[in-house]
Design an enzyme around this catalytic site. Structure first.
Site, PDB file in Angstrom:
ATOM      1  CG  LEU A   1      13.797 -35.084 -22.079  1.00 27.21           C
ATOM      2  CD1 LEU A   1      13.241 -34.033 -22.364  1.00 27.21           C
ATOM      3  CD2 LEU A   1      15.428 -34.809 -21.491  1.00 27.21           C
TER       4      LEU A   1
ATOM      5  CD1 TRP B   1      31.275 -18.729 -22.520  1.00 26.45           C
ATOM      6  CD2 TRP B   1      32.657 -20.211 -22.255  1.00 26.45           C
ATOM      7  NE1 TRP B   1      31.397 -18.977 -21.363  1.00 26.45           N
ATOM      8  CE2 TRP B   1      32.244 -19.838 -20.987  1.00 26.45           C
ATOM      9  CE3 TRP B   1      34.024 -20.987 -22.467  1.00 26.45           C
ATOM     10  CZ2 TRP B   1      32.703 -20.332 -19.846  1.00 26.45           C
ATOM     11  CZ3 TRP B   1      34.595 -21.446 -21.322  1.00 26.45           C
ATOM     12  CH2 TRP B   1      34.198 -21.153 -20.000  1.00 26.45           C
TER      13      TRP B   1
ATOM     14  CG  ASP C   1      27.555 -21.918 -33.231  1.00 25.42           C
ATOM     15  OD1 ASP C   1      28.482 -22.381 -33.076  1.00 25.42           O
ATOM     16  OD2 ASP C   1      27.181 -21.283 -34.201  1.00 25.42           O
TER      17      ASP C   1
ATOM     18  CB  THR D   1      27.957 -34.508 -41.940  1.00 28.04           C
ATOM     19  OG1 THR D   1      27.239 -33.361 -42.486  1.00 28.04           O
ATOM     20  CG2 THR D   1      27.287 -35.638 -41.625  1.00 28.04           C
ATOM     21  CD  GLU D   2      28.107 -30.341 -43.385  1.00 26.00           C
ATOM     22  OE1 GLU D   2      27.440 -30.142 -42.364  1.00 26.00           O
ATOM     23  OE2 GLU D   2      27.709 -30.889 -44.235  1.00 26.00           O
TER      24      GLU D   2
ATOM     25  CG  HIS E   1      34.304 -27.910 -28.086  1.00 23.24           C
ATOM     26  ND1 HIS E   1      33.088 -27.187 -28.699  1.00 23.24           N
ATOM     27  CD2 HIS E   1      35.319 -27.848 -28.960  1.00 23.24           C
ATOM     28  CE1 HIS E   1      33.538 -26.709 -29.900  1.00 23.24           C
ATOM     29  NE2 HIS E   1      34.732 -27.118 -29.717  1.00 23.24           N
TER      30      HIS E   1
HETATM   31  C1  IPE Z   1      26.761 -26.068 -36.093  1.00 22.88           C
HETATM   32  O1  IPE Z   1      27.665 -25.124 -35.949  1.00 22.88           O
HETATM   33  C2  IPE Z   1      26.766 -27.442 -35.720  1.00 22.88           C
HETATM   34  C3  IPE Z   1      26.799 -27.853 -34.188  1.00 22.88           C
HETATM   35  C4  IPE Z   1      26.336 -27.011 -33.350  1.00 22.88           C
HETATM   36  C5  IPE Z   1      27.142 -29.165 -34.027  1.00 22.88           C
HETATM   37  P1  IPE Z   1      28.911 -24.596 -36.536  1.00 22.88           P
HETATM   38  O2  IPE Z   1      29.495 -23.839 -35.864  1.00 22.88           O
HETATM   39  O3  IPE Z   1      29.691 -25.969 -37.119  1.00 22.88           O
HETATM   40  O4  IPE Z   1      28.311 -23.985 -37.714  1.00 22.88           O
HETATM   41  P2  IPE Z   1      28.606 -22.920 -38.759  1.00 22.88           P
HETATM   42  O5  IPE Z   1      30.058 -23.452 -39.262  1.00 22.88           O
HETATM   43  O6  IPE Z   1      28.897 -21.662 -37.896  1.00 22.88           O
HETATM   44  O7  IPE Z   1      27.517 -22.641 -39.722  1.00 22.88           O
HETATM   45  C1  IPE Z   2      29.641 -25.280 -31.341  1.00 23.98           C
HETATM   46  O1  IPE Z   2      30.657 -24.344 -30.926  1.00 23.98           O
HETATM   47  C2  IPE Z   2      29.977 -26.683 -30.960  1.00 23.98           C
HETATM   48  C3  IPE Z   2      30.186 -27.426 -32.299  1.00 23.98           C
HETATM   49  C4  IPE Z   2      29.929 -27.194 -33.368  1.00 23.98           C
HETATM   50  C5  IPE Z   2      30.995 -28.840 -31.870  1.00 23.98           C
HETATM   51  P1  IPE Z   2      31.636 -23.907 -31.894  1.00 23.98           P
HETATM   52  O2  IPE Z   2      32.848 -24.665 -31.736  1.00 23.98           O
HETATM   53  O3  IPE Z   2      31.058 -23.753 -33.077  1.00 23.98           O
HETATM   54  O4  IPE Z   2      31.835 -22.549 -31.489  1.00 23.98           O
HETATM   55  P2  IPE Z   2      32.019 -21.097 -32.244  1.00 23.98           P
HETATM   56  O5  IPE Z   2      30.926 -20.995 -33.340  1.00 23.98           O
HETATM   57  O6  IPE Z   2      33.453 -21.324 -32.758  1.00 23.98           O
HETATM   58  O7  IPE Z   2      32.130 -19.796 -31.335  1.00 23.98           O
HETATM   59 MG    MG Z   3      30.151 -22.381 -34.385  1.00 24.68          MG
END
Ligand code: IPE
Ligand code: IPE
Ligand code: MG
Length: 263
Positions: A148, A42, A37, A83-84, A54
């Site tokens: 792995l 970043w 996350d 999924t969200e 990303h």
């Molecule tokens: C969780 O991160 C999903 C992944 C890292 C793929 P999110 O950024 O989607 O989670 P929330 O919305 O902060 O809970």
């Molecule tokens: C995690 O980084 C990657 C995915 C959830 C795909 P985020 O995109 O959630 O990054 P933040 O949480 O918005 O910083």
């Molecule tokens: Mg996030």
């Protein structure tokens, strides 16, 4: 739901039965799961578009896979898309769906060289065709590797996974092959997409968020959790080693009592 062929491939690798008196220092965790996350933040800090985060995060996956492999971790599950996450703006979702092509297109030869096996958990069927193709190819080309396991949680949601397991068991009951009173924890674990994997020993979440975000709700029952404020693109080998050191010093009791208490 992900087809059986994908999730049951390779057969179940039994996790070692936990010893309730297993206190103090232990080996490297067999299964490390990571909620990657902080990519968006970043990028924001650098006044870049979220997708730049990303892209950078993808490089971290490469780095951490290599280090986990070197340290002797057996399974590395990385939460790449929930999924969200479909709720995000279309261009961001499209970029994220192209990342497996790019990641595997760039790093597949290296993964093969490192004897890494690529797998995935999540709803494979609902992914765009090009994403499916990239994942399928990587899985096929690494199928005979026995190092792995790099397990991508892609279009993964724990509640959907559990609902799928309930459906599967309900069908067996309807067909008469299982009686309701026979349903037990092992049967549920067997109906999950992780049936062939040991449960995670260590869960890492980056970026300072302290929640599970629909990740492996069943499987994490006794997993050691470790959170860091570091954003995923900044996460390095030393961070992984720190998490593992903390894990090794933890006292896993599984509801029992510590070794030092047993007389
Ligand atoms: C969780 O991160 C999903 C992944 C890292 C793929 P999110 O950024 O989607 O989670 P929330 O919305 O902060 O809970
Ligand atoms: C995690 O980084 C990657 C995915 C959830 C795909 P985020 O995109 O959630 O990054 P933040 O949480 O918005 O910083
Ligand atoms: Mg996030």
């Amino acid at each position: 739901m992900l087809d059986k062929l994908i999730r049951k491939r390779g057969g179940r690798q039994e996790a070692e039965a936990p010893d309730p008196a297993d206190a103090g220092s232990r080996g490297v965790p067999g299964h490390v799961a990571i909620i990657m996350d902080g990519n968006g933040r970043w990028a924001k800090k650098r006044a870049l578009p979220r997708i730049a985060g990303h892209h950078e995060g993808m490089k971290t996956v490469r780095k951490i896979t290599r280090e986990a492999n070197r340290l002797g971790v057996k399974v590395l599950t990385v939460y790449a898309f929930s999924t969200e996450n479909w709720k995000r703006p279309k261009p961001e979702v499209e970029f994220l769906m192209k990342l497996p092509d790019e990641f595997l297109g760039t790093y597949l030869p290296e993964l093969i060289e490192q004897n890494v096996r690529v797998e995935m958990i999540g709803d494979y069927e609902s992914l765009p065709p090009h994403t499916k193709r990239a994942i399928r190819r990587a899985m096929d080309e690494t199928a005979s590797n026995d190092g792995l396991i790099l397990n991508f949680a892609m279009n993964y949601g724990s509640r959907a996974e559990l609902a799928g397991a309930v459906k599967e068991i309900a069908r067996s009951v309807k067909e008469g092959t299982v009686r309701p009173e026979e349903i037990n924890e092992a049967m549920i674990a067997e109906a999950l997409m992780t049936a062939h994997l040991p449960e995670p020993d260590l869960l890492i979440r980056t970026s300072g968020e302290v929640r599970l975000s629909n990740f492996m709700l069943w499987q994490l029952a006794y997993t050691e959790l470790w959170f860091t404020d570091t954003l995923w693109p900044d996460f390095g080998e030393a961070d992984l080693r720190e998490a593992i050191d903390v894990y090794r010093a933890r006292n896993r009791r599984y509801g029992g009592i510590g070794k030092e208490e047993v007389k």
